[in-house]
Design an enzyme around this catalytic site. Structure first.
Site, PDB file in Angstrom:
ATOM      1  N   LYS A 148       0.849  -1.185   0.000  1.00 45.84           N
ATOM      2  CA  LYS A 148       0.000   0.000   0.000  1.00 45.84           C
ATOM      3  C   LYS A 148       0.883   1.232   0.000  1.00 45.84           C
ATOM      4  O   LYS A 148       2.026   1.112   0.461  1.00 45.84           O
ATOM      5  CB  LYS A 148      -0.946   0.032   1.194  1.00 45.84           C
ATOM      6  CG  LYS A 148      -0.365  -0.267   2.572  1.00 45.84           C
ATOM      7  CD  LYS A 148       0.825   0.483   3.067  1.00 45.84           C
ATOM      8  CE  LYS A 148       0.728   1.953   3.303  1.00 45.84           C
ATOM      9  NZ  LYS A 148       2.020   2.542   3.764  1.00 45.84           N
ATOM     10  N   TYR A 233      -4.167   4.441   6.526  1.00 53.90           N
ATOM     11  CA  TYR A 233      -4.653   3.537   7.587  1.00 53.90           C
ATOM     12  C   TYR A 233      -5.909   4.114   8.246  1.00 53.90           C
ATOM     13  O   TYR A 233      -6.842   3.382   8.576  1.00 53.90           O
ATOM     14  CB  TYR A 233      -3.576   3.301   8.649  1.00 53.90           C
ATOM     15  CG  TYR A 233      -2.480   2.379   8.188  1.00 53.90           C
ATOM     16  CD1 TYR A 233      -2.623   1.003   8.280  1.00 53.90           C
ATOM     17  CD2 TYR A 233      -1.304   2.880   7.641  1.00 53.90           C
ATOM     18  CE1 TYR A 233      -1.631   0.141   7.839  1.00 53.90           C
ATOM     19  CE2 TYR A 233      -0.306   2.034   7.195  1.00 53.90           C
ATOM     20  CZ  TYR A 233      -0.468   0.666   7.298  1.00 53.90           C
ATOM     21  OH  TYR A 233       0.509  -0.172   6.854  1.00 53.90           O
TER      22      TYR A 233
HETATM   23  P1  NAD Z   1      12.442   1.517   2.222  1.00 53.85           P
HETATM   24  O1  NAD Z   1      12.908   2.878   1.816  1.00 53.85           O
HETATM   25  O2  NAD Z   1      12.965   0.955   3.487  1.00 53.85           O
HETATM   26  O3  NAD Z   1      12.758   0.461   1.060  1.00 53.85           O
HETATM   27  C1  NAD Z   1      12.537   0.763  -0.290  1.00 53.85           C
HETATM   28  C2  NAD Z   1      13.332  -0.200  -1.156  1.00 53.85           C
HETATM   29  O4  NAD Z   1      13.166   0.164  -2.510  1.00 53.85           O
HETATM   30  C3  NAD Z   1      14.842  -0.162  -0.858  1.00 53.85           C
HETATM   31  O5  NAD Z   1      15.356  -1.475  -0.883  1.00 53.85           O
HETATM   32  C4  NAD Z   1      15.401   0.620  -2.033  1.00 53.85           C
HETATM   33  O6  NAD Z   1      16.718   0.263  -2.378  1.00 53.85           O
HETATM   34  C5  NAD Z   1      14.439   0.219  -3.144  1.00 53.85           C
HETATM   35  N1  NAD Z   1      14.407   1.168  -4.259  1.00 53.85           N
HETATM   36  C6  NAD Z   1      14.479   0.837  -5.558  1.00 53.85           C
HETATM   37  N2  NAD Z   1      14.440   1.933  -6.327  1.00 53.85           N
HETATM   38  C7  NAD Z   1      14.376   2.982  -5.507  1.00 53.85           C
HETATM   39  C8  NAD Z   1      14.324   4.395  -5.712  1.00 53.85           C
HETATM   40  N3  NAD Z   1      14.322   4.923  -6.950  1.00 53.85           N
HETATM   41  N4  NAD Z   1      14.269   5.191  -4.638  1.00 53.85           N
HETATM   42  C9  NAD Z   1      14.235   4.686  -3.390  1.00 53.85           C
HETATM   43  N5  NAD Z   1      14.276   3.345  -3.120  1.00 53.85           N
HETATM   44  C10 NAD Z   1      14.351   2.509  -4.174  1.00 53.85           C
HETATM   45  O7  NAD Z   1      10.861   1.570   2.229  1.00 53.85           O
HETATM   46  P2  NAD Z   1       9.873   0.597   2.989  1.00 53.85           P
HETATM   47  O8  NAD Z   1       9.517   1.188   4.296  1.00 53.85           O
HETATM   48  O9  NAD Z   1      10.380  -0.786   2.935  1.00 53.85           O
HETATM   49  O10 NAD Z   1       8.560   0.756   2.067  1.00 53.85           O
HETATM   50  C11 NAD Z   1       8.391   0.051   0.849  1.00 53.85           C
HETATM   51  C12 NAD Z   1       6.904  -0.023   0.509  1.00 53.85           C
HETATM   52  O11 NAD Z   1       6.240  -0.715   1.557  1.00 53.85           O
HETATM   53  C13 NAD Z   1       6.187   1.314   0.386  1.00 53.85           C
HETATM   54  O12 NAD Z   1       5.219   1.242  -0.618  1.00 53.85           O
HETATM   55  C14 NAD Z   1       5.513   1.514   1.726  1.00 53.85           C
HETATM   56  O13 NAD Z   1       4.348   2.302   1.655  1.00 53.85           O
HETATM   57  C15 NAD Z   1       5.178   0.090   2.086  1.00 53.85           C
HETATM   58  N6  NAD Z   1       5.131  -0.134   3.527  1.00 53.85           N
HETATM   59  C16 NAD Z   1       4.083  -0.844   4.022  1.00 53.85           C
HETATM   60  C17 NAD Z   1       4.015  -1.127   5.361  1.00 53.85           C
HETATM   61  C18 NAD Z   1       2.905  -1.983   5.887  1.00 53.85           C
HETATM   62  O14 NAD Z   1       2.724  -2.059   7.100  1.00 53.85           O
HETATM   63  N7  NAD Z   1       2.166  -2.663   5.039  1.00 53.85           N
HETATM   64  C19 NAD Z   1       4.988  -0.647   6.234  1.00 53.85           C
HETATM   65  C20 NAD Z   1       6.066   0.068   5.704  1.00 53.85           C
HETATM   66  C21 NAD Z   1       6.106   0.313   4.347  1.00 53.85           C
END
Ligand code: NAD
Length: 386
Positions: A148, A233
């Site tokens: 999401k 949320y």
């Molecule tokens: P994060 O920044 O920790 O990870 C993002 C990943 O994407 C990294 O591995 C990064 O290297 C990669 N990536 C590839 N291309 C990129 C770019 N151009 N710029 C930045 N990063 C790039 O983020 P996250 O917290 O893991 O979030 C990822 C997704 O998960 C998002 O859509 C977020 O909304 C969602 N999320 C959901 C929940 C949940 O509870 N369901 C919780 C946190 C995040």
């Protein structure tokens, strides 16, 4: 709540009244009885077939929540990783037993179509990349679970839905709360009439975004600010607790003037929604306030509250009823389950049994359309009818 035997035997007054030997015997007996009482009487069947999953994007969520959750899955196993960082992918592959030949990068991702071990792809990339990687996943002939918010725009969501239909594969949006027992019980209570008719729903979700360089503050990667990331949320909770779709929306936005973090996206947004039965919802989200995740359902005869309400673990639920004002609020205790394991197993089951997921692409699209309406209401200062 009955006290646990451990708590019972640590009472100093009790120990002082009896000899140590007696205490030891009692302790052993108490523990044996407690252990027998806790022993499950039904042994779960050995896991049957597990579908193979590829995780796309190895950021915080993948590393700290999703990959560890496979250990608790009955129908899902991780078999492939997709990352722009080979060192990180190799390290995680060793840790989770992923064959090194199943490590992909963003360039050769499409060749995952030739890998029969992969059934389902989980997109865990920045929001603005969900649509592209979902569509490429479908073109590779796989089912897709995407994080999401589903995508940055309704048009992108529609393309994802269309690509899934064309491929004949399942699309699910990772609304993990829908799959965990606290949220399911909250939905049951809120819609059951046990609180009397719901009058108002209050929901707040936010955290303090301190790192000014993160993608969440960039419009093209995030789609918007706190609303897209965490306010979703509060919005989703108002919808699942009411069981209705809003008809009118008002909103106000505030970003600290001059704060470079909020040049492209909003900091705080407050929004109100009217539902067909007359329920009103007041919701907020923010990148400026200390972490919050709670909601309250206010009915004629009682209220239900979850605080925290949507965290990965440690959520708590309470309720109180009219006529019981002299009593403490009742704490509702439910055994905690891993949200990600439940969500992934649901997706595997849907893929195996050709069932529609509980949170399909259409559910993600509804939230994105509503968030666009919330932004429009904030921008115009007018009530938006949806
Ligand atoms: P994060 O920044 O920790 O990870 C993002 C990943 O994407 C990294 O591995 C990064 O290297 C990669 N990536 C590839 N291309 C990129 C770019 N151009 N710029 C930045 N990063 C790039 O983020 P996250 O917290 O893991 O979030 C990822 C997704 O998960 C998002 O859509 C977020 O909304 C969602 N999320 C959901 C929940 C949940 O509870 N369901 C919780 C946190 C995040």
């Amino acid at each position: 709540m009955p006290e646990s035997p451990v708590k019972e035997i640590t009472r100093r007054g009790f120990i002082s009244k009896v000899g140590q030997g007696l205490v030891a015997a009692n302790v052993a007996g108490t523990f044996l009885k407690a252990a027998a009482a806790q022993e499950p009487t039904v042994v779960p069947d050995a896991p049957g077939k597990k579908l193979g999953w590829a995780i796309v994007g190895l950021g915080r969520l993948s590393i700290y929540e999703i990959l560890p959750a496979f250990a608790k899955c009955e129908k899902s196993k991780v078999v492939a990783l997709v990352s722009g960082h080979p060192d990180k992918a190799n390290k995680l592959a060793v840790r989770y037993g992923v064959n090194p030949k199943n490590i992909y990068n963003y360039q050769n991702y499409d060749s995952i179509r030739d890998n029969p071990e992969v059934d389902i792809i989980y997109i865990v990339l920045p929001n603005g990349m969900h649509a592209e990687y979902t569509i490429r996943g479908f073109q590779a002939g796989k089912h897709v679970l995407t994080e999401k918010p589903m995508a940055n725009t309704p048009a992108d969501c529609q393309q994802m839905i269309d690509a899934g239909r064309k491929a004949g594969k399942k699309l699910m949006v990772a609304y993990r709360c829908h799959y965990e027992p606290f949220t399911q019980e909250a939905i049951r209570i809120a819609r059951s009439g046990e609180l009397g008719p719901t009058q108002v729903i209050l929901a707040d979700a936010g955290w303090c975004a301190t790192d000014p360089t993160q993608w969440r503050l960039k419009k093209d990667l995030a789609g918007g600010g706190s609303l897209m990331d965490i306010g979703i949320y509060a919005l989703n909770a108002a919808r699942y607790l009411s069981g209705e779709e809003p008809t009118e929306i008002n909103a106000m936005v505030f970003s600290q003037p001059g704060d470079t973090r909020f040049k492209e996206v909003e900091e705080t947004i407050n929004f109100q929604m009217r539902f067909p039965s007359g329920i009103l919802a007041n919701c907020t989200s923010s990148y400026g306030y200390f972490q919050q995740s709670h909601f309250r359902v206010l009915g004629t005869n009682g209220y239900l509250e979850m605080d925290p309400g949507t965290w990965y673990r440690g959520n708590r639920m309470r309720r109180q009823h009219a006529g019981e004002e002299d009593k403490f609020t009742e704490e509702i205790e439910i055994p905690e389950r891993d949200h990600f394991a439940l969500e992934m197993d649901h997706m595997s089951e849907c893929a195996m049994q050709n069932k529609e997921p509980l949170t399909p692409g259409e559910e993600g699209l509804r939230d994105i359309k509503l968030m666009m309406a919330i932004y429009e209401a904030a921008r115009t200062g007018k009530t938006v009818r949806v």
